[in-house]
Design an enzyme around this catalytic site. Structure first.
Site, PDB file in Angstrom:
ATOM      1  N   PHE A  37     -16.547   1.564  27.051  1.00 58.83           N
ATOM      2  CA  PHE A  37     -16.608   1.755  28.494  1.00 58.83           C
ATOM      3  C   PHE A  37     -17.914   2.412  28.901  1.00 58.83           C
ATOM      4  O   PHE A  37     -18.737   2.771  28.063  1.00 58.83           O
ATOM      5  CB  PHE A  37     -15.392   2.535  29.004  1.00 58.83           C
ATOM      6  N   VAL A  59     -21.540   4.621  19.815  1.00 57.35           N
ATOM      7  CA  VAL A  59     -20.677   3.668  20.523  1.00 57.35           C
ATOM      8  C   VAL A  59     -19.893   4.450  21.571  1.00 57.35           C
ATOM      9  O   VAL A  59     -19.231   5.433  21.245  1.00 57.35           O
ATOM     10  CB  VAL A  59     -19.671   3.003  19.554  1.00 57.35           C
ATOM     11  N   LYS A  60     -19.979   4.033  22.826  1.00 60.44           N
ATOM     12  CA  LYS A  60     -19.176   4.707  23.844  1.00 60.44           C
ATOM     13  C   LYS A  60     -17.803   4.039  23.853  1.00 60.44           C
ATOM     14  O   LYS A  60     -17.512   3.158  24.661  1.00 60.44           O
ATOM     15  CB  LYS A  60     -19.849   4.654  25.215  1.00 60.44           C
ATOM     16  N   SER A  61     -16.991   4.467  22.895  1.00 56.98           N
ATOM     17  CA  SER A  61     -15.676   3.870  22.661  1.00 56.98           C
ATOM     18  C   SER A  61     -14.582   4.862  23.003  1.00 56.98           C
ATOM     19  O   SER A  61     -14.733   6.064  22.779  1.00 56.98           O
ATOM     20  CB  SER A  61     -15.575   3.491  21.188  1.00 56.98           C
ATOM     21  N   TYR A  66     -13.049   9.572  22.151  1.00 53.09           N
ATOM     22  CA  TYR A  66     -12.665  10.607  23.111  1.00 53.09           C
ATOM     23  C   TYR A  66     -11.418  11.382  22.737  1.00 53.09           C
ATOM     24  O   TYR A  66     -11.076  12.344  23.426  1.00 53.09           O
ATOM     25  CB  TYR A  66     -12.618  10.010  24.523  1.00 53.09           C
TER      26      TYR A  66
END
Ligand code: PPE
Length: 305
Positions: free
Chosen positions: A38, A159-161, A165
């Site tokens: 995202f 990686v903005k995964s 989070y």
């Protein structure tokens, strides 16, 4: 950070649906295995009209994230950029936060996502100061987390995964439980990595330092903008590993991020850094000039709505 201020329409797989209808099945692969990537972008009511800050660059990062996790993305960065701008127009928002997400949808169970389709959605809504109303002006107190930054060879920070989070959430919940505004995570080597949702910068003797990408941090667009701004203002900027005590002895410290913008840090683990200093204030001022369209030299960073 809490509630969501709803808007009207969400872009989903190429068409607009009502906010309340943008739902997914409970067996969506991403819900079980964190298989989504995202972005977060801010659109500002800038001089000369609304503008999304580095929207195109964020969409290119989304494409890179998808590539790293082998997710076939049915749209390219240009199509996603246009879709986001159209979503803002449809919702009639002058300023907002933009959240594009690509996720493995319904159609497979088990860790391998290959059989699941990729669904893509873009939501926009008004989102105020991320770390509290007074944070931008007065700064926040942070604590070094007892949770380590997930390692680059486990769940890579590049990686903005969504999978990343859980780590951020654990660190932030711990920090808040301890009375801090945010956490700072160290990586497995003990180097300073980042906040739960921000990159971090330290200033000492007028030199601006930030952890290198090789320490496992997200390649923040605000970080990238800030490095450019600081260099343009004549500061020496170093991308170099920092350890915990570098934060304790810094003259100034701050976070950067789309949601957090430039948030000063006024204490670390109870060690006073103090009120936002002159370098922090100068850089913050220039960053806000850039996002609000008051800095012609950074006009190319604005994607006009
Ligand atoms: N590190 C992390 C872990 C991170 O999540 C962000 C953004 C950054 C650094 C800064 O990246 P950039 O926005 O490109 O400058 N965090 C996003 C999500 C926050 C959330 O709670 O959701 C954001 O700021 O939009």
């Amino acid at each position: 950070m809490a509630g969501i201020q709803e808007s009207e329409f969400i872009w989903k797989n190429g068409s607009f649906v009502k906010w309340a209808d943008a739902t997914t099945h409970v067996l969506t692969h991403a819900l079980h295995y964190g298989t989504s990537v995202f972005e977060g972008i801010r659109c500002y009511e800038a001089e000369g009209g609304s503008a999304a800050f580095r929207l195109r660059d964020h969409m290119e990062r989304l494409v890179r994230s998808a590539r790293m996790v082998m997710m076939p993305l049915p749209y390219d960065a240009s199509e996603l950029t246009e879709a986001a701008l159209e979503t803002i127009r449809r919702n009639g928002l002058a300023s907002c936060y933009i959240r594009p997400i690509a996720y493995r949808g319904y159609g497979a169970v088990g860790v391998n996502p290959s059989a699941a389709p990729t669904d893509v959605a873009i939501a926009v809504w008004p989102w105020d100061a991320y770390l509290g109303a007074t944070a931008l002006e007065q700064g926040i107190e942070v604590g070094i987390s007892s949770w380590r930054q997930r390692s680059a060879n486990a769940v890579p920070g590049a990686v903005k995964s969504s999978a990343s989070y859980l780590n951020s959430g654990l660190a932030n919940m711990e920090a808040v439980a301890h009375g801090y505004g945010e956490a700072v995570l160290l990586n497995e080597a003990g180097h300073v990595a980042e906040g739960s949702g921000e990159n971090i910068f330290a200033v000492r003797d007028g030199v601006v330092s930030t952890p290198p990408l090789s320490d496992g941090v997200l390649e923040g667009l605000t970080r990238n903008s800030l490095i450019r701004i600081a260099r343009d203002l004549g500061y020496t900027v170093r991308e170099c590993s920092l350890v915990r005590t570098d934060l304790y002895v810094a003259d100034e410290l701050f976070f950067t991020g789309t949601a957090a913008e430039l948030t000063p840090i006024r204490a670390v683990d109870g060690r006073e850094v103090g009120k936002p200093g002159p370098v922090t204030r100068e850089l913050q001022g220039k960053l806000f000039d850039a996002v609000y369209g008051r800095a012609p030299e950074y006009a190319e960073w604005l994607d006009r709505v």
